[in-house]
Design a protein around this motif. Structure first.
Motif, PDB file in Angstrom:
ATOM      1  N   ASN A 118       8.352 -21.702  -9.736  1.00 51.16           N
ATOM      2  CA  ASN A 118       8.561 -20.334  -9.275  1.00 51.16           C
ATOM      3  C   ASN A 118       8.864 -19.381 -10.432  1.00 51.16           C
ATOM      4  OD1 ASN A 118       8.393 -19.812  -6.295  1.00 51.16           O
ATOM      5  ND2 ASN A 118       9.551 -21.722  -6.294  1.00 51.16           N
ATOM      6  N   GLY A 119       8.733 -19.900 -11.671  1.00 52.36           N
ATOM      7  CA  GLY A 119       8.860 -19.037 -12.834  1.00 52.36           C
ATOM      8  C   GLY A 119      10.279 -18.813 -13.328  1.00 52.36           C
ATOM      9  N   HIS A 120      11.191 -19.684 -12.952  1.00 46.51           N
ATOM     10  CA  HIS A 120      12.593 -19.518 -13.366  1.00 46.51           C
ATOM     11  C   HIS A 120      13.061 -20.746 -14.132  1.00 46.51           C
ATOM     12  CE1 HIS A 120      13.213 -15.805 -11.070  1.00 46.51           C
ATOM     13  NE2 HIS A 120      12.337 -16.342 -10.231  1.00 46.51           N
ATOM     14  N   ARG A 121      14.238 -20.625 -14.746  1.00 44.25           N
ATOM     15  CA  ARG A 121      14.821 -21.739 -15.493  1.00 44.25           C
ATOM     16  C   ARG A 121      15.693 -22.576 -14.566  1.00 44.25           C
ATOM     17  NH1 ARG A 121      14.632 -22.416 -20.617  1.00 44.25           N
ATOM     18  NH2 ARG A 121      16.751 -23.199 -20.855  1.00 44.25           N
ATOM     19  N   SER A 122      15.606 -23.869 -14.752  1.00 45.90           N
ATOM     20  CA  SER A 122      16.471 -24.779 -14.001  1.00 45.90           C
ATOM     21  C   SER A 122      17.753 -25.003 -14.803  1.00 45.90           C
ATOM     22  CB  SER A 122      15.743 -26.091 -13.722  1.00 45.90           C
ATOM     23  OG  SER A 122      15.354 -26.693 -14.931  1.00 45.90           O
ATOM     24  N   LEU A 123      18.627 -25.826 -14.274  1.00 41.19           N
ATOM     25  CA  LEU A 123      19.899 -26.109 -14.937  1.00 41.19           C
ATOM     26  C   LEU A 123      19.678 -26.593 -16.368  1.00 41.19           C
ATOM     27  CD1 LEU A 123      21.788 -27.998 -12.095  1.00 41.19           C
ATOM     28  CD2 LEU A 123      21.879 -25.569 -12.656  1.00 41.19           C
ATOM     29  N   THR A 124      20.639 -26.289 -17.224  1.00 44.20           N
ATOM     30  CA  THR A 124      20.478 -26.623 -18.632  1.00 44.20           C
ATOM     31  C   THR A 124      21.586 -27.514 -19.188  1.00 44.20           C
ATOM     32  OG1 THR A 124      21.647 -24.593 -19.249  1.00 44.20           O
ATOM     33  CG2 THR A 124      19.227 -24.485 -19.131  1.00 44.20           C
ATOM     34  N   ASN A 147      12.194 -10.671  -6.103  1.00 41.87           N
ATOM     35  CA  ASN A 147      13.611 -10.844  -5.757  1.00 41.87           C
ATOM     36  C   ASN A 147      13.818 -12.057  -4.861  1.00 41.87           C
ATOM     37  OD1 ASN A 147      14.325  -8.575  -7.237  1.00 41.87           O
ATOM     38  ND2 ASN A 147      14.337  -7.214  -5.459  1.00 41.87           N
ATOM     39  N   SER A 148      12.896 -12.273  -3.928  1.00 39.55           N
ATOM     40  CA  SER A 148      12.995 -13.438  -3.041  1.00 39.55           C
ATOM     41  C   SER A 148      12.856 -14.734  -3.827  1.00 39.55           C
ATOM     42  CB  SER A 148      11.915 -13.378  -1.954  1.00 39.55           C
ATOM     43  OG  SER A 148      12.130 -12.291  -1.097  1.00 39.55           O
ATOM     44  N   LYS A 149      11.949 -14.757  -4.787  1.00 35.13           N
ATOM     45  CA  LYS A 149      11.770 -15.961  -5.610  1.00 35.13           C
ATOM     46  C   LYS A 149      12.985 -16.200  -6.499  1.00 35.13           C
ATOM     47  CE  LYS A 149       6.854 -16.529  -5.462  1.00 35.13           C
ATOM     48  NZ  LYS A 149       5.942 -17.502  -5.983  1.00 35.13           N
ATOM     49  N   ALA A 150      13.591 -15.129  -6.990  1.00 37.41           N
ATOM     50  CA  ALA A 150      14.807 -15.269  -7.802  1.00 37.41           C
ATOM     51  C   ALA A 150      15.949 -15.815  -6.955  1.00 37.41           C
ATOM     52  CB  ALA A 150      15.186 -13.930  -8.427  1.00 37.41           C
ATOM     53  N   ALA A 151      16.072 -15.328  -5.723  1.00 33.75           N
ATOM     54  CA  ALA A 151      17.120 -15.825  -4.816  1.00 33.75           C
ATOM     55  C   ALA A 151      16.876 -17.298  -4.484  1.00 33.75           C
ATOM     56  CB  ALA A 151      17.164 -14.982  -3.542  1.00 33.75           C
ATOM     57  N   LEU A 152      15.610 -17.665  -4.284  1.00 32.76           N
ATOM     58  CA  LEU A 152      15.269 -19.061  -4.012  1.00 32.76           C
ATOM     59  C   LEU A 152      15.609 -19.935  -5.211  1.00 32.76           C
ATOM     60  CD1 LEU A 152      14.024 -21.356  -2.372  1.00 32.76           C
ATOM     61  CD2 LEU A 152      11.763 -20.598  -3.188  1.00 32.76           C
ATOM     62  N   ALA A 153      15.254 -19.497  -6.409  1.00 35.28           N
ATOM     63  CA  ALA A 153      15.549 -20.267  -7.622  1.00 35.28           C
ATOM     64  C   ALA A 153      17.054 -20.455  -7.786  1.00 35.28           C
ATOM     65  CB  ALA A 153      14.957 -19.583  -8.850  1.00 35.28           C
ATOM     66  N   ASP A 154      17.816 -19.417  -7.520  1.00 36.17           N
ATOM     67  CA  ASP A 154      19.277 -19.515  -7.615  1.00 36.17           C
ATOM     68  C   ASP A 154      19.809 -20.521  -6.596  1.00 36.17           C
ATOM     69  OD1 ASP A 154      21.803 -18.556  -8.769  1.00 36.17           O
ATOM     70  OD2 ASP A 154      22.154 -17.721  -6.776  1.00 36.17           O
ATOM     71  N   SER A 155      19.275 -20.479  -5.384  1.00 36.91           N
ATOM     72  CA  SER A 155      19.682 -21.421  -4.348  1.00 36.91           C
ATOM     73  C   SER A 155      19.325 -22.853  -4.739  1.00 36.91           C
ATOM     74  CB  SER A 155      19.005 -21.054  -3.018  1.00 36.91           C
ATOM     75  OG  SER A 155      19.321 -21.987  -2.009  1.00 36.91           O
ATOM     76  N   GLY A 164      10.972 -19.496   2.829  1.00 34.09           N
ATOM     77  CA  GLY A 164      10.138 -18.756   3.777  1.00 34.09           C
ATOM     78  C   GLY A 164      10.031 -17.289   3.403  1.00 34.09           C
ATOM     79  N   GLU A 165      11.154 -16.685   3.030  1.00 33.70           N
ATOM     80  CA  GLU A 165      11.156 -15.280   2.623  1.00 33.70           C
ATOM     81  C   GLU A 165      10.317 -15.064   1.367  1.00 33.70           C
ATOM     82  OE1 GLU A 165      15.170 -13.818   2.193  1.00 33.70           O
ATOM     83  OE2 GLU A 165      15.733 -14.583   4.173  1.00 33.70           O
ATOM     84  N   ALA A 166      10.332 -16.048   0.467  1.00 38.11           N
ATOM     85  CA  ALA A 166       9.590 -15.937  -0.794  1.00 38.11           C
ATOM     86  C   ALA A 166       8.115 -16.311  -0.631  1.00 38.11           C
ATOM     87  CB  ALA A 166      10.241 -16.823  -1.863  1.00 38.11           C
ATOM     88  N   GLY A 167       7.744 -16.794   0.550  1.00 43.84           N
ATOM     89  CA  GLY A 167       6.361 -17.219   0.773  1.00 43.84           C
ATOM     90  C   GLY A 167       6.013 -18.483   0.016  1.00 43.84           C
ATOM     91  N   ASP A 168       7.019 -19.297  -0.276  1.00 43.90           N
ATOM     92  CA  ASP A 168       6.811 -20.539  -1.025  1.00 43.90           C
ATOM     93  C   ASP A 168       6.660 -21.693  -0.039  1.00 43.90           C
ATOM     94  OD1 ASP A 168       6.899 -22.792  -2.607  1.00 43.90           O
ATOM     95  OD2 ASP A 168       8.609 -22.137  -3.803  1.00 43.90           O
ATOM     96  N   ASN A 169       5.429 -21.882   0.415  1.00 44.74           N
ATOM     97  CA  ASN A 169       5.158 -22.910   1.422  1.00 44.74           C
ATOM     98  C   ASN A 169       5.428 -24.316   0.912  1.00 44.74           C
ATOM     99  OD1 ASN A 169       4.347 -20.883   3.148  1.00 44.74           O
ATOM    100  ND2 ASN A 169       2.186 -21.121   2.698  1.00 44.74           N
ATOM    101  N   ALA A 170       5.165 -24.564  -0.360  1.00 43.49           N
ATOM    102  CA  ALA A 170       5.370 -25.901  -0.921  1.00 43.49           C
ATOM    103  C   ALA A 170       6.846 -26.276  -0.892  1.00 43.49           C
ATOM    104  CB  ALA A 170       4.830 -25.972  -2.342  1.00 43.49           C
ATOM    105  N   ALA A 197      18.234 -22.873   1.593  1.00 35.70           N
ATOM    106  CA  ALA A 197      17.098 -22.792   0.670  1.00 35.70           C
ATOM    107  C   ALA A 197      15.780 -22.689   1.434  1.00 35.70           C
ATOM    108  CB  ALA A 197      17.085 -24.004  -0.264  1.00 35.70           C
ATOM    109  N   LYS A 198      15.674 -23.386   2.558  1.00 30.15           N
ATOM    110  CA  LYS A 198      14.447 -23.337   3.359  1.00 30.15           C
ATOM    111  C   LYS A 198      14.191 -21.913   3.858  1.00 30.15           C
ATOM    112  CE  LYS A 198      11.981 -25.549   7.153  1.00 30.15           C
ATOM    113  NZ  LYS A 198      10.764 -25.896   6.437  1.00 30.15           N
ATOM    114  N   ALA A 199      15.241 -21.253   4.315  1.00 28.31           N
ATOM    115  CA  ALA A 199      15.088 -19.872   4.773  1.00 28.31           C
ATOM    116  C   ALA A 199      14.628 -18.972   3.619  1.00 28.31           C
ATOM    117  CB  ALA A 199      16.400 -19.363   5.362  1.00 28.31           C
ATOM    118  N   LEU A 200      15.199 -19.180   2.442  1.00 32.25           N
ATOM    119  CA  LEU A 200      14.808 -18.384   1.269  1.00 32.25           C
ATOM    120  C   LEU A 200      13.374 -18.693   0.842  1.00 32.25           C
ATOM    121  CD1 LEU A 200      18.130 -18.598  -0.745  1.00 32.25           C
ATOM    122  CD2 LEU A 200      17.169 -16.547   0.362  1.00 32.25           C
TER     123      LEU A 200
END
Length: 154
Positions: free
Chosen positions: A71-77, A8-16, A124-130, A119-122
């Motif tokens: 992060n396994g999600h689709r970007s803009l199309t 869920n955190s990664k999905a929120a990050l991808a949306d952001s 961090g929540e998703a553990g996406d250091n990169a 997005a930075k806060a998200l």
């Protein structure tokens, strides 16, 4: 954190990030619009600065989209996808004073900074250091663009 929470955190990050990507495209086109249409006594300086800024903004878009994909999600199309997600408003005016252009772009870059902080806060929540780390560079670039625009105002 449980696997579902991370998902869920990664999905929120991808949306952001996709919202941020939409704003980068909106800002790119607005910056090019103003680059093409700026006039006045500081034409050359503004024309060159806006072209440099537009190139920098466009260069970031690929990195943002790739972070979404990594992060396994689709970007803009599509352009429609951009329109649905952008918060930066378009400027379709026939004529805009050079100072008004710079003020508007400054505010838009500060909008980018605010979205980057979200997005930075998200990240961090998703553990996406990169993503968390690269956002610092993107924030610095947006703050620098806003600073140059502010300092260029007459």
């Amino acid at each position: 954190m449980m696997a579902n929470d991370i998902s869920n955190s990664k999905a929120a990050l991808a949306d952001s990030l996709n919202g941020l990507l939409a704003d980068y495209y909106a800002l790119f086109l607005k910056t090019k619009n103003f680059h093409w249409h700026v006039s006045g006594p500081h034409f050359r300086d503004y024309h060159l600065m806006l072209d440099e800024q537009a190139a920098e903004i466009l260069a970031i878009t690929d990195d943002v989209a790739e972070r979404v994909r990594k992060n396994g999600h689709r970007s803009l199309t599509s352009i429609g996808d951009i329109v649905r997600r952008q918060t930066i408003t378009d400027n379709d005016a026939d004529a805009v004073d050079a100072n008004a252009m710079l003020k508007e772009l400054r505010e838009d870059n500060l909008t980018i900074v605010a979205r980057l902080r979200e997005a930075k806060a998200l990240a961090g929540e998703a553990g996406d250091n990169a993503t968390d780390g690269i956002i610092d560079d993107w924030t610095d670039q947006a703050e620098k663009r806003a600073w140059f625009l502010a300092e260029s105002l007459g």
